[in-house]
Design an enzyme around this catalytic site. Structure first.
Site, PDB file in Angstrom:
ATOM      1  N   ARG A   9      -4.900  -2.748  -0.580  1.00 27.77           N
ATOM      2  CA  ARG A   9      -4.155  -2.119   0.513  1.00 27.77           C
ATOM      3  C   ARG A   9      -4.042  -0.615   0.295  1.00 27.77           C
ATOM      4  O   ARG A   9      -4.064   0.159   1.238  1.00 27.77           O
ATOM      5  CB  ARG A   9      -2.768  -2.762   0.643  1.00 27.77           C
ATOM      6  CG  ARG A   9      -2.834  -4.132   1.342  1.00 27.77           C
ATOM      7  CD  ARG A   9      -1.495  -4.854   1.273  1.00 27.77           C
ATOM      8  NE  ARG A   9      -1.210  -5.339  -0.070  1.00 27.77           N
ATOM      9  CZ  ARG A   9      -0.025  -5.260  -0.669  1.00 27.77           C
ATOM     10  NH1 ARG A   9       1.003  -4.738  -0.047  1.00 27.77           N
ATOM     11  NH2 ARG A   9       0.142  -5.725  -1.883  1.00 27.77           N
TER      12      ARG A   9
ATOM     13  N   HIS B 187       4.364 -11.487  -5.509  1.00 30.06           N
ATOM     14  CA  HIS B 187       3.372 -10.516  -5.057  1.00 30.06           C
ATOM     15  C   HIS B 187       2.888 -10.954  -3.684  1.00 30.06           C
ATOM     16  O   HIS B 187       2.563 -12.113  -3.485  1.00 30.06           O
ATOM     17  CB  HIS B 187       2.203 -10.445  -6.032  1.00 30.06           C
ATOM     18  CG  HIS B 187       1.328  -9.252  -5.812  1.00 30.06           C
ATOM     19  ND1 HIS B 187       0.497  -9.141  -4.732  1.00 30.06           N
ATOM     20  CD2 HIS B 187       1.188  -8.102  -6.517  1.00 30.06           C
ATOM     21  CE1 HIS B 187      -0.137  -7.975  -4.798  1.00 30.06           C
ATOM     22  NE2 HIS B 187       0.258  -7.330  -5.867  1.00 30.06           N
TER      23      HIS B 187
END
Ligand SMILES: Cc1cc2nc3c(=O)[nH]c(=O)nc-3n(C[C@H](O)[C@H](O)[C@H](O)COP(=O)(O)OP(=O)(O)OC[C@H]3O[C@@H](n4cnc5c(N)ncnc54)[C@H](O)[C@@H]3O)c2cc1C
Ligand code: SF4
Ligand code: SF4
Ligand code: FES
Lengths: 540, 229
Positions: free
Chosen positions: A341, A321
């Site tokens: 994000r 990740h």
């Protein structure tokens, strides 16, 4: 009071200085060619010397991280003469693993007429499912369709996914959302019931359904509650991991040997069908990476299914990740959800500049972060921030979210993140987070068919332990989807199988054959597997 | 794992002293001391509620509560884990309930016994106002219970402190499920999509996609239009 030391605060000031300008800037996304190049150069999957090719078993030659290869080629806990004559318990369907995949399978097996035993390693729900924050994908908006979802999944997976599995995934998705709603899951919605849906890395439509940033926890606790409501038909046994499958003399699944974690006693649970839903293997810490995974994520299912003769696939790719916590040290490697994000948060370097499109597919995004931190001599950009303990990272600018979406957005949409950093004196509504890639997800595993079945008759599979759905890279939100879609399918198939199968005598002949094969190939990794738990005790 | 030897501090695990690095969480400190954990550990990330811990600091009579995986050790910490708490849980069939106060009171009559003392709120590692959702429960306000309790990780600390023997978190999840199933507005577009799939609207398109070569897929993938943020 800022939780950051002065050196790091200096870099934060640069991030603050560029923030107003960056709001209007979109960093360009990479072309497929650029993606390939950066993956080759910086993604951990491309470090050839850290991989091992299996020397024994039905998927001989399958590459995987050395740490995983060692345990897949390990020795069994029990000997083939283990007494199977008096099972500790008997049932129609044995579900191994108490995460979201296992819980879904147990519910559907029960609905389809089976008596179920669910065994799990730790507590029911101590699982990766519980930790998922971001959300679950399903193409249910008018501007979206299962076909568009299909393309996103396949493209994200580098076009190596098994088409029939992707089809099952995207076509079942809206039904799964409805199922979860009916069970009482609280999705984020507009006042008129419209689902609030966001983008995720690699999606071309907004289709990420969430439950604040406790999406996985909300799925897990709802499914667990429902399993507990069906206690007449579903028996849950905690702290009892499976260490070996049992087959009958025709090679059909006939249950498993489980170990009482506290007493160390092994016993046989007999079943007419088995669903394996043991999740991933982040706690094997490939290449020394920290992980987002729960304590029991040690790839047990891959080990025991392989010994029983099920083929493996896609294990040469692991998901790192892009945004694991890099500071403070106490939460190193823990997940900073992609939703940060998705809401507009930007990765920026020590100079306060963007260097990557925020929502590239995960492997590409992770490689870009590694490149940004890597020294210039190694082809990197040398623009990372280094913490007092020497951990590199880049900033994930969260305060910008409130400038884009309005004050209060972070607290409402990311309460778990606010709390996690707040415990260490960092207010993410005002200061950015320092992040670096962390070992997150097992893209591959045991091969399955669309109905959840495997190469071993009577052995069904669901969730992160399986391989094929996501090809070589899973997109966020497709895993919570996978565990519910294939949990349900495998539960249904297992119940049906249990109703028609004629079981022969239970046997551990496959274990004897495995030991023989290891001996003949001269393979001795010195490990007894599955390892069940990592060992973090200090050895003086 | 932190191996640095600098700055060791004394902590007391179930009464026995160990010297551990001052930067560790309680969980990592126990492992540093040599415990291989089986109980009292799960996600290691603050999400599963397995690691509920009660502690006191030497010389301070106050009791503190926290998650072992999220709390940093302090000198003189006396700690005990509560990996399991035998709280009462009712079984029910969620499809046969009505989202009313009567339902809540009949399944968990003890809701009405809450004394409003607030011991639960003080113990909650998620900083949930447990007393407030229990008060909402007494009013039969299911939506409020669901909303206030949403971040509950079912660690059991509230129940362990409750003089009225409430199982707050089990009451809370019942309320959330009632809310999610019955009170939250249903999504119209989801129902539309289900109808379309059942009618086979996408079957041909999926069939075609499954048959494409890699090159054709790549071309389609590149040509996707991306919905703006
Ligand atoms: C921090 C984090 C965030 C994530 N966020 C997202 C997200 O936003 N969206 C998304 O789609 N996905 C997300 N994922 C991925 C997703 O949560 C997991 O892939 C998925 O939940 C796995 O479900 P599972 O049922 O296969 O495995 P798990 O949920 O891990 O459950 C496996 C269970 O099996 C048990 N078990 C293991 N070995 C044995 C054994 N030998 N015998 C018996 N039991 C055993 C384990 O203890 C565990 O309880 C995230 C993952 C993590 C770690
Ligand atoms: S501790 Fe028990 S009695 Fe006191 S407020 Fe909380 S629920 Fe009510
Ligand atoms: S409400 Fe109770 S069970 Fe839930 S997190 Fe708080 S203390 Fe733990
Ligand atoms: S181990 Fe899960 S909350 Fe601490």
């Amino acid at each position: 009071m800022s939780g950051y030391p002065p050196e790091m605060r200096e870099s934060i000031r640069k991030v603050e200085a560029t923030r107003a300008r960056r709001i209007k800037e979109t960093f360009p996304a990479m072309s497929l060619e650029e993606r390939d190049a950066i993956l080759q150069a910086f993604h951990p999957d491309y470090k050839e010397e850290t991989f091992h090719a299996l020397r024994v078993g039905v998927s001989k030659g399958q590459r995987m991280p050395i740490e995983l290869g060692k345990i897949v080629e390990g020795w069994p806990h029990i000997t083939p003469d283990f007494d199977l004559s008096e099972p500790f318990a008997e049932t129609d369907v044995l579900v191994i693993g108490g995460g979201g995949g296992g819980a879904s399978a147990a519910l559907l097996a029960q609905e389809n007429g089976a008596k179920v035993i669910l065994v799990t390693k730790l507590r029911f729900g101590d699982a990766n499912t519980m930790m998922a924050q971001g959300g679950i994908q399903a193409a249910d908006r008018p501007e979206d369709s299962p076909a568009i979802h299909y393309l996103d999944v396949i493209g994200g997976g580098h076009f190596t996914n098994v088409p029939e599995l992707v089809e099952a995934l995207v076509m079942d998705a809206p039904f799964v959302i409805e199922w979860l709603e009916e069970l009482g899951m609280m999705f984020d919605k507009e006042p008129d019931g419209t689902m609030i849906e966001a983008h995720g890395g690699g999606t071309s439509r907004k289709r990420m359904h969430s439950a604040r940033d406790y999406s996985g926890a909300e799925i897990m606790r709802t499914l667990r509650d429902e399993v507990r409501d069906r206690e007449d038909d579903i028996t849950v046994i905690e702290f009892s991991p499976a260490v070996e499958l049992v087959l009958d003399d025709n090679g059909q699944a006939a249950g498993a040997i489980v170990m009482n974690l506290e007493t160390g006693v092994y016993s046989y649970i007999k079943a007419k069908a088995v669903v394996l839903a043991t999740g991933g293997g982040g706690r094997l810490h490939y290449q020394g990476f920290p992980t987002t995974n729960h304590y029991g994520a040690t790839a047990d299912g891959v080990v025991i299914a392989y010994r029983a003769g099920a083929r493996l696939g896609y294990l040469e790719s692991m998901q790192y990740h892009p945004t694991g916590a890099a500071f403070p040290e106490q939460i190193l490697g823990l997940l900073v959800t992609e939703k940060v994000r998705g809401l507009g948060g930007q990765p920026v370097n020590a100079e306060g500049e963007q260097f990557v499109y925020p929502l590239e597919p995960r492997d590409v995004e992770a490689a870009a972060l590694i490149r940004e931190c890597a020294p210039v001599e190694q082809g990197g950009h040398g623009k990372g921030v280094v913490t007092p303990t020497g951990q590199p990272g880049v900033w994930l600018d969260s305060p910008i979210i409130e400038m884009i979406k309005g004050p209060g957005t972070i607290k409402k949409a990311l309460p778990a993140m606010v709390r996690q950093f707040g415990r260490f004196g960092i207010d993410i509504t005002k200061e950015p987070m320092l992040v670096y890639p962390t070992l997150h997800y097992q893209n591959g595993g045991v091969r399955l068919k669309p109905d959840g079945s495997t190469d071993v008759p009577g052995l069904f599979i669901a969730g992160e332990v399986s391989g094929g759905v996501h090809g070589h890279n899973r997109l966020m939100g497709n895993s919570l989807l996978e565990i519910t879609v294939f949990g349900r399918r495998s539960g249904r198939s297992a119940a049906a199988h249990s109703q028609r199968v004629k079981l022969g005598a239970p046997s551990l002949a496959h274990v004897a054959a495995w030991i023989k094969e290891l001996d003949e190939a001269g393979v001795d990794t010195g490990v007894i597997s599955p390892i069940l738990l990592p060992d973090y005790t200090r050895h003086q | 794992m932190a191996e640095q030897q600098d700055n060791l501090i004394p902590i007391y695990i179930m009464g026995k002293q160990y010297m551990v690095p001052s930067t560790l969480t309680i969980m990592k400190a126990m492992e540093w001391a040599g415990y291989k954990l089986i109980r009292g550990v799960g996600c290691r990330g603050g999400f599963c509620g397995a690691c509920a811990t009660v502690y006191r600091i030497m010389g301070d009579p106050k009791l503190y509560f926290g998650l072992a995986c999220q709390t940093v050790v302090q000198p003189g910490m006396y700690l005990a884990q509560i990996p399991f708490f035998p709280a009462q849980r009712a079984t029910y069939d969620i499809t046969k309930l009505e989202p009313t106060a009567t339902t809540l009171f009949s399944i968990y009559p003890e809701v009405l016994r809450c004394l409003g003392c607030g011991a639960c709120s003080k113990a909650c590692p998620q900083e949930i106002d447990v007393r407030a959702y229990m008060a909402a429960g007494m009013r039969g306000d299911i939506a409020a219970v669901a909303d206030i309790s949403f971040d509950c990780i079912m660690c059991g600390l509230c129940a362990s402190r409750c003089p009225a023997e409430e199982a707050q978190y089990n009451i809370a999840i019942l309320a959330r499920r009632l809310y999610g199933r019955y009170l939250a507005p249903r999504s119209q577009h989801l129902q539309e999509r289900l109808k379309e799939i059942r009618a086979g609207k996408f079957d041909a398109e999926l069939e075609e996609l499954k048959g494409l070569s890699k090159d054709e897929l790549v071309a389609r993938y590149k040509a996707r239009d991306i919905e703006p943020k």
